[in-house]
Design an enzyme around this catalytic site. Structure first.
Site, mmCIF file in Angstrom:
data_model
loop_
_atom_site.group_PDB
_atom_site.id
_atom_site.type_symbol
_atom_site.label_atom_id
_atom_site.label_comp_id
_atom_site.label_asym_id
_atom_site.label_seq_id
_atom_site.Cartn_x
_atom_site.Cartn_y
_atom_site.Cartn_z
ATOM 1 N N SER A 1 -6.850 0.954 4.682
ATOM 2 C CA SER A 1 -5.587 1.184 5.668
ATOM 3 C C SER A 1 -4.748 2.299 5.286
ATOM 4 C CB SER A 1 -4.920 -0.209 5.618
ATOM 5 O OG SER A 1 -4.056 -0.305 4.385
ATOM 6 N N LYS B 1 1.981 0.041 2.618
ATOM 7 C CA LYS B 1 2.186 0.697 4.075
ATOM 8 C C LYS B 1 3.222 1.744 3.875
ATOM 9 C CE LYS B 1 -0.903 -2.485 5.560
ATOM 10 N NZ LYS B 1 -2.350 -2.104 5.816
#
Length: 196
Positions: free
Chosen positions: A44, A89
């Site tokens: 990700s 993230k």
């Protein structure tokens, strides 16, 4: 004489045990409260971070300074499909921000923002589609702005990232942010002191 030698050896042994115990305690405290190695799990955050990279998390920094837009952070105990995980993230929205994506362009509070860390990925797209689909906070999370004390996060690999756009994850409370990271320490060929 022999007793003196044995006593000296015993004292030396005790001193070694104390030194080793002290070193282990210091290492534990550094890991728990200052800097922690974390394994990247998944794609990700590609291309900045690859699956199985190891990064160093600065746990102390966010306690003394604010978390900034575009910092890469490790988030504790996020529940995804009934499983608790730590995720990595990038901070996109700060408390009070209005976030929108339109035509692969980030808008924060109506102002265009560039994301140079995505340029490589956008060039490598094999299809004419966009890297980040169009969305607004209202569409995805039924909020017009990021709530106070929370952050909006996205993975750099927008097509596969499970991030704040998913209502199951949503906005991230500040207390769940373990710390920031900008150092890849393993594997050797990926070592980078500032991957942002």
């Amino acid at each position: 004489m022999e007793e003196k030698i044995q006593g000296k050896q015993k004292n030396e042994f005790v001193e070694w045990i104390k030194a080793i115990a002290f070193a282990l305690l210091v290492a534990f405290l550094i890991k728990q409260f200052l800097f922690t190695p974390v394994l990247v799990n998944g794609a990700s955050m590609e291309p900045a971070l690859e699956d199985h990279d190891r990064v160093i998390v600065n746990r102390i920094g966010p306690k003394f300074k604010s978390i900034d837009r575009f910092d890469v952070v490790v988030i504790n105990n996020v529940i995804i499909q009934n499983e608790e995980k730590n995720i990595i993230k990038r901070i996109i929205g700060l408390p009070g921000d209005k976030i929108e994506y339109k035509d692969d362009q980030l808008y924060i509070n109506g102002e265009k923002y560039s994301e140079p860390y995505l340029d490589q990925y956008k060039k490598e797209l094999k299809d004419p589609g966009s890297l980040t689909y169009d969305f607004t906070l209202e569409q995805d999370l039924n909020e017009t702005t990021v709530p106070e004390g929370y952050y909006f996060v996205l993975g750099d690999n927008r097509r596969v990232s499970n991030d704040s756009r998913n209502p199951e994850i949503g906005f991230i409370p500040k207390e769940k942010i373990m710390g920031t990271t900008s150092i890849i320490c393993w594997p050797i060929e990926h070592i980078d002191l500032r991957f942002n």
